[in-house]
Scaffold this motif. Structure first.
Motif, PDB file in Angstrom:
ATOM      1  N   ALA A   1       0.707  -1.235  -0.084  1.00 50.97           N
ATOM      2  CA  ALA A   1      -0.052  -0.006  -0.034  1.00 50.97           C
ATOM      3  C   ALA A   1       1.105   1.320   0.193  1.00 50.97           C
ATOM      4  O   ALA A   1       2.047   1.437   0.598  1.00 50.97           O
ATOM      5  CB  ALA A   1      -0.900  -0.002   1.193  1.00 50.97           C
ATOM      6  N   GLY A   2       0.221   2.146  -0.757  1.00 49.14           N
ATOM      7  CA  GLY A   2       1.058   3.495  -0.780  1.00 49.14           C
ATOM      8  C   GLY A   2       0.484   4.303   0.380  1.00 49.14           C
ATOM      9  O   GLY A   2      -0.088   3.900   1.355  1.00 49.14           O
ATOM     10  N   THR A   3       0.929   5.582   0.322  1.00 53.26           N
ATOM     11  CA  THR A   3       0.775   6.533   1.565  1.00 53.26           C
ATOM     12  C   THR A   3      -0.668   7.169   1.177  1.00 53.26           C
ATOM     13  O   THR A   3      -0.961   7.239   0.187  1.00 53.26           O
ATOM     14  CB  THR A   3       1.586   7.549   1.758  1.00 53.26           C
ATOM     15  N   SER A   4      -1.441   7.541   2.240  1.00 52.74           N
ATOM     16  CA  SER A   4      -2.908   8.146   2.271  1.00 52.74           C
ATOM     17  C   SER A   4      -2.888   9.371   1.034  1.00 52.74           C
ATOM     18  O   SER A   4      -1.888  10.117   1.201  1.00 52.74           O
ATOM     19  CB  SER A   4      -3.186   8.625   3.342  1.00 52.74           C
ATOM     20  N   GLY A   5      -3.782   9.151   0.191  1.00 52.68           N
ATOM     21  CA  GLY A   5      -3.851  10.214  -0.886  1.00 52.68           C
ATOM     22  C   GLY A   5      -3.260   9.812  -2.171  1.00 52.68           C
ATOM     23  O   GLY A   5      -3.536  10.487  -3.220  1.00 52.68           O
ATOM     24  N   GLN A   6      -2.391   8.809  -2.061  1.00 55.25           N
ATOM     25  CA  GLN A   6      -1.705   8.494  -3.659  1.00 55.25           C
ATOM     26  C   GLN A   6      -2.738   7.878  -4.427  1.00 55.25           C
ATOM     27  O   GLN A   6      -3.673   7.234  -4.002  1.00 55.25           O
ATOM     28  CB  GLN A   6      -0.343   7.717  -3.098  1.00 55.25           C
ATOM     29  N   VAL A   7      -2.184   7.766  -5.660  1.00 51.32           N
ATOM     30  CA  VAL A   7      -2.953   6.949  -6.434  1.00 51.32           C
ATOM     31  C   VAL A   7      -2.292   5.842  -7.097  1.00 51.32           C
ATOM     32  O   VAL A   7      -0.851   6.043  -7.154  1.00 51.32           O
ATOM     33  CB  VAL A   7      -3.718   8.011  -7.725  1.00 51.32           C
ATOM     34  N   LEU A   8      -2.727   5.004  -7.843  1.00 51.88           N
ATOM     35  CA  LEU A   8      -2.087   4.022  -8.662  1.00 51.88           C
ATOM     36  C   LEU A   8      -1.616   4.520  -9.916  1.00 51.88           C
ATOM     37  O   LEU A   8      -2.458   5.065 -10.776  1.00 51.88           O
ATOM     38  CB  LEU A   8      -2.859   2.658  -8.583  1.00 51.88           C
ATOM     39  N   GLN A   9      -0.489   4.297 -10.479  1.00 53.20           N
ATOM     40  CA  GLN A   9       0.145   4.815 -11.784  1.00 53.20           C
ATOM     41  C   GLN A   9       0.543   3.604 -12.341  1.00 53.20           C
ATOM     42  O   GLN A   9       1.367   2.686 -12.163  1.00 53.20           O
ATOM     43  CB  GLN A   9       1.019   6.078 -11.344  1.00 53.20           C
ATOM     44  N   THR A  10       0.273   3.585 -13.927  1.00 47.95           N
ATOM     45  CA  THR A  10       0.944   2.668 -14.790  1.00 47.95           C
ATOM     46  C   THR A  10       2.083   3.215 -15.254  1.00 47.95           C
ATOM     47  O   THR A  10       2.428   4.477 -15.543  1.00 47.95           O
ATOM     48  CB  THR A  10       0.031   2.294 -16.017  1.00 47.95           C
ATOM     49  N   GLY A  11       3.014   2.291 -15.579  1.00 49.10           N
ATOM     50  CA  GLY A  11       4.439   2.943 -16.195  1.00 49.10           C
ATOM     51  C   GLY A  11       4.269   2.752 -17.474  1.00 49.10           C
ATOM     52  O   GLY A  11       5.380   2.892 -18.176  1.00 49.10           O
ATOM     53  N   GLY A  12       3.132   2.029 -18.062  1.00 53.22           N
ATOM     54  CA  GLY A  12       3.166   1.875 -19.487  1.00 53.22           C
ATOM     55  C   GLY A  12       3.244   0.476 -19.869  1.00 53.22           C
ATOM     56  O   GLY A  12       3.641  -0.332 -18.943  1.00 53.22           O
ATOM     57  N   SER A  13       3.486  -0.010 -21.234  1.00 49.15           N
ATOM     58  CA  SER A  13       3.441  -1.195 -21.417  1.00 49.15           C
ATOM     59  C   SER A  13       4.719  -1.691 -21.208  1.00 49.15           C
ATOM     60  O   SER A  13       5.994  -1.191 -21.393  1.00 49.15           O
ATOM     61  CB  SER A  13       3.505  -1.447 -23.030  1.00 49.15           C
ATOM     62  N   GLY A  14       4.968  -2.994 -20.509  1.00 46.46           N
ATOM     63  CA  GLY A  14       6.341  -3.378 -20.342  1.00 46.46           C
ATOM     64  C   GLY A  14       6.913  -2.947 -19.042  1.00 46.46           C
ATOM     65  O   GLY A  14       8.037  -3.303 -18.501  1.00 46.46           O
ATOM     66  N   ALA A  15       6.239  -2.011 -18.108  1.00 49.91           N
ATOM     67  CA  ALA A  15       6.592  -1.517 -16.960  1.00 49.91           C
ATOM     68  C   ALA A  15       5.563  -1.866 -15.833  1.00 49.91           C
ATOM     69  O   ALA A  15       4.647  -2.298 -16.081  1.00 49.91           O
ATOM     70  CB  ALA A  15       6.552  -0.138 -17.084  1.00 49.91           C
ATOM     71  N   ASN A  16       6.096  -1.772 -14.577  1.00 49.45           N
ATOM     72  CA  ASN A  16       5.646  -2.265 -13.280  1.00 49.45           C
ATOM     73  C   ASN A  16       4.582  -0.936 -12.770  1.00 49.45           C
ATOM     74  O   ASN A  16       4.972   0.009 -13.009  1.00 49.45           O
ATOM     75  CB  ASN A  16       6.380  -2.568 -12.344  1.00 49.45           C
ATOM     76  N   PRO A  17       3.479  -1.323 -12.278  1.00 52.01           N
ATOM     77  CA  PRO A  17       2.704  -0.093 -11.497  1.00 52.01           C
ATOM     78  C   PRO A  17       3.400   0.501 -10.151  1.00 52.01           C
ATOM     79  O   PRO A  17       4.167  -0.145  -9.761  1.00 52.01           O
ATOM     80  CB  PRO A  17       1.136  -0.837 -11.328  1.00 52.01           C
ATOM     81  N   SER A  18       2.873   1.572  -9.818  1.00 54.34           N
ATOM     82  CA  SER A  18       3.740   2.081  -9.050  1.00 54.34           C
ATOM     83  C   SER A  18       2.482   3.109  -8.008  1.00 54.34           C
ATOM     84  O   SER A  18       1.690   3.553  -8.671  1.00 54.34           O
ATOM     85  CB  SER A  18       4.950   2.870  -9.063  1.00 54.34           C
ATOM     86  N   TRP A  19       2.888   3.507  -6.866  1.00 50.15           N
ATOM     87  CA  TRP A  19       1.839   4.561  -6.194  1.00 50.15           C
ATOM     88  C   TRP A  19       2.389   6.008  -6.487  1.00 50.15           C
ATOM     89  O   TRP A  19       3.771   6.026  -6.404  1.00 50.15           O
ATOM     90  CB  TRP A  19       2.107   4.326  -4.620  1.00 50.15           C
ATOM     91  N   GLY A  20       1.960   7.029  -6.769  1.00 52.72           N
ATOM     92  CA  GLY A  20       2.439   8.084  -7.052  1.00 52.72           C
ATOM     93  C   GLY A  20       1.484   9.478  -6.427  1.00 52.72           C
ATOM     94  O   GLY A  20       0.196   9.097  -5.937  1.00 52.72           O
ATOM     95  N   THR A  21       1.776  10.642  -6.353  1.00 51.87           N
ATOM     96  CA  THR A  21       1.145  11.870  -5.944  1.00 51.87           C
ATOM     97  C   THR A  21       0.498  12.543  -7.340  1.00 51.87           C
ATOM     98  O   THR A  21       1.236  12.780  -8.247  1.00 51.87           O
ATOM     99  CB  THR A  21       1.726  12.560  -5.237  1.00 51.87           C
ATOM    100  N   VAL A  22      -0.793  12.714  -7.204  1.00 48.11           N
ATOM    101  CA  VAL A  22      -1.146  13.348  -8.325  1.00 48.11           C
ATOM    102  C   VAL A  22      -0.654  14.742  -8.203  1.00 48.11           C
ATOM    103  O   VAL A  22      -0.663  15.623  -7.373  1.00 48.11           O
ATOM    104  CB  VAL A  22      -2.818  13.360  -8.437  1.00 48.11           C
ATOM    105  N   SER A  23      -0.111  15.418  -9.571  1.00 46.07           N
ATOM    106  CA  SER A  23       0.151  16.642  -9.701  1.00 46.07           C
ATOM    107  C   SER A  23      -0.865  17.343 -10.438  1.00 46.07           C
ATOM    108  O   SER A  23      -1.141  17.294 -11.510  1.00 46.07           O
ATOM    109  CB  SER A  23       1.539  16.906 -10.153  1.00 46.07           C
ATOM    110  N   SER A  24      -1.154  18.718 -10.165  1.00 48.78           N
ATOM    111  CA  SER A  24      -2.385  19.465 -10.661  1.00 48.78           C
ATOM    112  C   SER A  24      -1.773  20.957 -10.832  1.00 48.78           C
ATOM    113  O   SER A  24      -0.802  21.504 -10.233  1.00 48.78           O
ATOM    114  CB  SER A  24      -3.675  19.830  -9.905  1.00 48.78           C
TER     115      SER A  24
END
Length: 212
Positions: free
Chosen positions: A22-45
């Protein structure tokens, strides 16, 4: 056997099943694209809510200390009413945390006015004034003075301001304002103040956004 903790997510990498903790509170799941692993990240607006006032009841309401080099421009959205009918609602910059009252405002715009039997449109402008007029007072809690203010060039000299708003006054008068202004002082502002020339501004919401 791969998932061990509440909040784990199962994914497949190049060799088999893997655990993404699990990531930290408020993070979202991000894809690294084809052939890459998913990860948690912070949304930037590019549009960030910096401050909000929902409780003010005074002759002037100030939001200060949020201007910085991070943002290229700012937007203020306000929803207010007044306890005095037909007052002028003004805008001033704060300098060093205090409301600036020097004659550094140049503005021009239109003020439209409508009653049940007639209406008019007039130029509303001033040179070297001590505030920018942005709206008319309402008069009670059922009749709002609302609008938005856009602020440009803070930190790079001579901020420009555009504002539009409208107000509904005691069921007999409706006003619309469209204003453009310039702040001619060379000292960078630190915030802003909304005020009226008689009575109190009663805040439903005044929100400041920064735009990158």
């Amino acid at each position: 056997t791969t998932l061990t903790t509440q909040g784990d997510i199962l994914y497949r990498d190049g060799s088999g099943l893997q655990r993404l903790a699990a990531g930290t509170s408020g993070q979202v799941l991000q894809t690294g694209g084809s052939g890459a692993n998913p990860s948690w990240g912070t949304v930037s607006s590019d549009m960030v809510k910096l401050a909000q006032n929902t409780t003010g009841n005074a002759g002037s309401i100030s939001i200060d200390g949020y201007f910085s080099s991070t943002y290229k421009s700012y937007k203020v959205i306000y929803d207010t009413y007044m306890n005095t009918h037909s007052t002028n609602m003004g805008f001033r910059f704060n300098v060093g945390g205090s409301t600036g009252t020097a004659s550094n405002y140049i503005y021009s715009g239109t003020r439209s006015y409508r009653q049940s039997s007639s209406g008019s449109i007039a130029v509303d402008s001033a040179w070297d004034n001590d505030y920018l007029k942005i709206n008319n007072g309402s008069g009670n809690s059922n009749h709002r003075s609302v609008g938005e203010i856009n602020i440009y060039n803070v930190g790079v000299g001579y901020p420009h301001i555009t504002a539009n708003g409208c107000s509904w006054n005691n069921t007999t008068e409706f006003y619309g304002y469209v204003m453009q202004g310039l702040y001619s002082a060379t000292t960078d502002p630190s915030g802003f103040t909304l005020f009226i020339n008689s009575g109190n501004v009663i805040v439903r919401s005044i929100t400041l956004y920064g735009l990158k």
